[in-house]
Design an enzyme around this catalytic site. Structure first.
Site, PDB file in Angstrom:
ATOM      1  N   GLY A 320       2.156  -9.318  -2.482  1.00 50.11           N
ATOM      2  CA  GLY A 320       1.589  -9.867  -1.254  1.00 50.11           C
ATOM      3  C   GLY A 320       0.083  -9.927  -1.391  1.00 50.11           C
ATOM      4  O   GLY A 320      -0.525 -10.987  -1.532  1.00 50.11           O
ATOM      5  N   ARG A 321      -0.518  -8.722  -1.428  1.00 51.54           N
ATOM      6  CA  ARG A 321      -1.970  -8.603  -1.483  1.00 51.54           C
ATOM      7  C   ARG A 321      -2.595  -9.413  -2.626  1.00 51.54           C
ATOM      8  O   ARG A 321      -3.613 -10.078  -2.442  1.00 51.54           O
ATOM      9  CB  ARG A 321      -2.340  -7.132  -1.649  1.00 51.54           C
ATOM     10  N   CYS A 393     -15.371   0.190  20.816  1.00 49.73           N
ATOM     11  CA  CYS A 393     -15.897   1.411  21.410  1.00 49.73           C
ATOM     12  C   CYS A 393     -15.495   2.657  20.653  1.00 49.73           C
ATOM     13  O   CYS A 393     -14.871   3.557  21.222  1.00 49.73           O
ATOM     14  CB  CYS A 393     -15.457   1.493  22.854  1.00 49.73           C
ATOM     15  N   GLU A 394     -15.775   2.706  19.388  1.00 45.06           N
ATOM     16  CA  GLU A 394     -15.662   3.981  18.690  1.00 45.06           C
ATOM     17  C   GLU A 394     -16.476   3.966  17.412  1.00 45.06           C
ATOM     18  O   GLU A 394     -16.681   2.918  16.788  1.00 45.06           O
ATOM     19  CB  GLU A 394     -14.208   4.376  18.450  1.00 45.06           C
ATOM     20  N   TYR A 423      -3.380  -7.916   4.954  1.00 44.03           N
ATOM     21  CA  TYR A 423      -3.329  -6.793   5.891  1.00 44.03           C
ATOM     22  C   TYR A 423      -4.556  -6.720   6.807  1.00 44.03           C
ATOM     23  O   TYR A 423      -4.923  -5.635   7.252  1.00 44.03           O
ATOM     24  CB  TYR A 423      -3.122  -5.473   5.147  1.00 44.03           C
TER      25      TYR A 423
HETATM   26  N1  LLP Z   1       7.509  -5.061  -1.149  1.00 42.26           N
HETATM   27  C1  LLP Z   1       7.693  -4.073  -0.260  1.00 42.26           C
HETATM   28  C2  LLP Z   1       9.032  -3.495  -0.109  1.00 42.26           C
HETATM   29  C3  LLP Z   1       6.621  -3.584   0.480  1.00 42.26           C
HETATM   30  O1  LLP Z   1       6.813  -2.594   1.339  1.00 42.26           O
HETATM   31  C4  LLP Z   1       5.331  -4.154   0.307  1.00 42.26           C
HETATM   32  C5  LLP Z   1       4.200  -3.658   1.062  1.00 42.26           C
HETATM   33  C6  LLP Z   1       5.187  -5.198  -0.619  1.00 42.26           C
HETATM   34  C7  LLP Z   1       6.296  -5.626  -1.332  1.00 42.26           C
HETATM   35  C8  LLP Z   1       3.884  -5.886  -0.858  1.00 42.26           C
HETATM   36  O2  LLP Z   1       2.907  -5.017  -1.343  1.00 42.26           O
HETATM   37  P1  LLP Z   1       1.510  -5.638  -1.863  1.00 42.26           P
HETATM   38  O3  LLP Z   1       1.797  -6.464  -3.071  1.00 42.26           O
HETATM   39  O4  LLP Z   1       0.970  -6.492  -0.743  1.00 42.26           O
HETATM   40  O5  LLP Z   1       0.676  -4.458  -2.129  1.00 42.26           O
HETATM   41  N2  LLP Z   1      -1.210  -2.145   5.159  1.00 42.26           N
HETATM   42  C9  LLP Z   1      -1.465  -1.580   3.863  1.00 42.26           C
HETATM   43  C10 LLP Z   1      -0.460  -2.021   2.835  1.00 42.26           C
HETATM   44  C11 LLP Z   1       0.971  -1.735   3.246  1.00 42.26           C
HETATM   45  C12 LLP Z   1       1.952  -2.267   2.255  1.00 42.26           C
HETATM   46  C13 LLP Z   1       3.297  -2.311   2.861  1.00 42.26           C
HETATM   47  N3  LLP Z   1       4.299  -2.768   1.957  1.00 42.26           N
HETATM   48  C14 LLP Z   1      -2.871  -1.931   3.427  1.00 42.26           C
HETATM   49  O6  LLP Z   1      -3.569  -2.598   4.178  1.00 42.26           O
HETATM   50  O7  LLP Z   1      -3.315  -1.537   2.352  1.00 42.26           O
END
Ligand code: LLP
Length: 469
Positions: A320-321, A393-394, A423
């Site tokens: 994703g990221r 406000c923090e 994200y």
């Molecule tokens: N597959 C599963 C089962 C996941 O839970 C996730 C992310 C991904 C793929 C994708 O991961 P990526 O390639 O995007 O790292 N909010 C947090 C990240 C939470 C990730 C949740 N799961 C942040 O902002 O760092």
């Protein structure tokens, strides 16, 4: 690592900035790998993305705004697709999803990972082929499971014994079968923030391999009429640079696969290694490119399967990221600049922008590091170390903890923060009743709003106490 208990100013070395942060010779210069591929300064010093000056995007769409570089997003999606050509690549929509992006994902030949009814609905609204959707989540509701089965989602990644029962019941009720993967916990301590590590034992996701739950889950899925088991799924965490975590996970998952084949006489055709590939937020990050990741991961799987004497499963991954993160930046307007005197007489410059933790919670939540640059002009002023803060406000409402900016940074300047594609919009909130910013896609000199800015009417639309008086 969490923030220092006594506050940021008490953290070691805070006033010089962290050890990795070097004072740049020229604070106007962009560090290329932090920005999307079309980002550059034009001859007048204005920062341009997708052929558009950010100042022109702002003139039409105001700030704060997320600016999404379409060519960059597509190129990163394609790079994963091409590098992992033997794999099915699922774009993880939780990083950022809207109908337009779902269409790009489909056009670039990727599948899609969703983890809620909301994400599923966005995908379906975009016309995304349900057969190419994977549905995740540790606590999917019966309604979500029913909908997923009804539309023919390609795979449901089950995460609890309750869910297996629920899904088997739905399959029996509806006479439709469901294709299933079993999410396993590989017992890996991924080197990332503890809130985004997911393969160690003490957290909510997956069936433990060591405790035997994973094998039991496989047994139960195999025993259920209407459930077709595709394989095992492992996701070790997010923002990971070191491929050794994937290596250990793959080894443990494949060992389980071999056991399933020995004890249950079943050869699982597929295996998913999840997402989590890290990106560069600052100069301290040095991510691997997709080709390198693909080579390393394929080698590990090939080697392990040979050693275990099992056939290689068809592989899938879920970045994703690494696809959307670097493709977006957030543009803010500077509202105030304040010098604060700290103990010992040192001074810190606080640059306040017109957004903050409502459009980027990552700094507050994960102690994340970001970078930034003045987007509307260049400056001949010497660099100064600044902290970019929001308008909430923090005191923890920090966007960029430490970055060098031109010393004459002033109200009215546009400030762009790179690497905010993943994200940030997807975790944005209405804290302090802020309106969530738009996402403006830019490409070849054309800007298109793909998610509009919220309005005060949107904000009041859910407030049922409003009267006409
Ligand atoms: N597959 C599963 C089962 C996941 O839970 C996730 C992310 C991904 C793929 C994708 O991961 P990526 O390639 O995007 O790292 N909010 C947090 C990240 C939470 C990730 C949740 N799961 C942040 O902002 O760092």
């Amino acid at each position: 690592m969490r923030a220092h208990e006594a506050g940021w100013a008490h953290a070691e070395g805070a006033l010089k900035g962290p050890a990795w942060l070097r004072e740049p010779v020229d604070p106007n210069a962009l560090v290329p790998h932090l920005w999307s591929s079309t980002a550059h300064r034009d001859d007048d010093g204005a920062l341009r993305v997708g052929g558009m000056a950010l100042a022109d995007v702002v003139a039409d769409h105001n700030t704060p705004a997320y600016v999404l570089d379409e060519a960059d997003f597509r190129a990163r999606a394609r790079a994963f697709r091409d590098a992992f050509d033997d794999y099915e690549v699922f774009y993880a929509g939780k990083a950022f999803l809207c109908t337009e992006v779902a269409r790009w994902v489909a056009e670039e030949g990727l599948s899609l990972d969703v983890c809620s009814e909301g994400e599923l609905r966005v995908a379906l609204a975009a016309g995304f082929d349900p057969a190419r959707i994977g549905f995740h989540g540790n606590n999917k509701t019966t309604m979500e499971l029913r909908h997923a089965v009804a539309v023919g989602v390609g795979r449901i990644i089950v995460d609890s014994f309750h869910e297996i029962d629920r899904l088997a019941e739905i399959a029996a009720d509806t006479g439709r079968s469901a294709r299933v993967m079993v999410r396993v916990t590989a017992g890996v301590e991924a080197h990332t923030h503890e809130y985004i590590a997911t393969a160690h034992e003490d957290q909510k996701f997956g069936f433990s391999i060591t405790a035997g739950d994973a094998l039991e889950a496989v047994r139960r899925v195999l025993a259920a009429d209407g459930l077709e088991l595709l394989g095992l799924h492992s996701h070790i965490g997010s923002q990971i640079f070191d491929t050794s975590g994937f290596e250990v996970a793959a080894r443990r998952v494949l060992a389980l696969q071999a056991r399933i084949s020995d004890e249950l006489g079943v050869t699982l055709p597929e295996m998913d290694l999840g997402g989590g590939f890290g990106i560069a937020y600052t100069t301290q990050d040095d991510p691997a490119d997709p080709a390198q990741l693909a080579t390393e991961m394929s080698k590990i799987v090939e080697h392990e399967c040979r050693a275990l004497g099992i056939p290689e499963p068809a592989l899938s991954i879920e970045p994703g990221r690494a696809i959307v993160g670097p493709a977006m930046c957030t543009v803010y307007t500077v509202g105030t600049v304040k010098e604060v005197e700290l103990d010992g007489g040192q001074r810190r410059t606080y640059v306040s922008v017109d957004g903050g933790m409502s459009d980027n919670i990552r700094t507050a939540l994960y102690d994340a590091d970001y970078s930034c640059a003045v987007a509307s002009r260049t400056s001949a002023a010497a660099p100064t170390l600044a902290r970019v803060v929001g308008k909430h406000c923090e005191a923890g409402d920090i966007v960029v903890k430490d970055e060098f900016v031109p010393g004459d940074v002033a109200p009215g300047d546009l400030l762009a923060v790179p690497g905010t594609g993943a994200y940030c919009r997807s975790m944005a909130s209405n804290y302090n009743h802020a309106l969530r910013p738009p996402v403006v896609a830019v490409r070849d000199g054309v800007a298109r709003v793909v998610v509009r800015r919220e309005t005060y009417d949107d904000l009041l639309a859910t407030d049922v106490g409003v009267t006409d008086e």
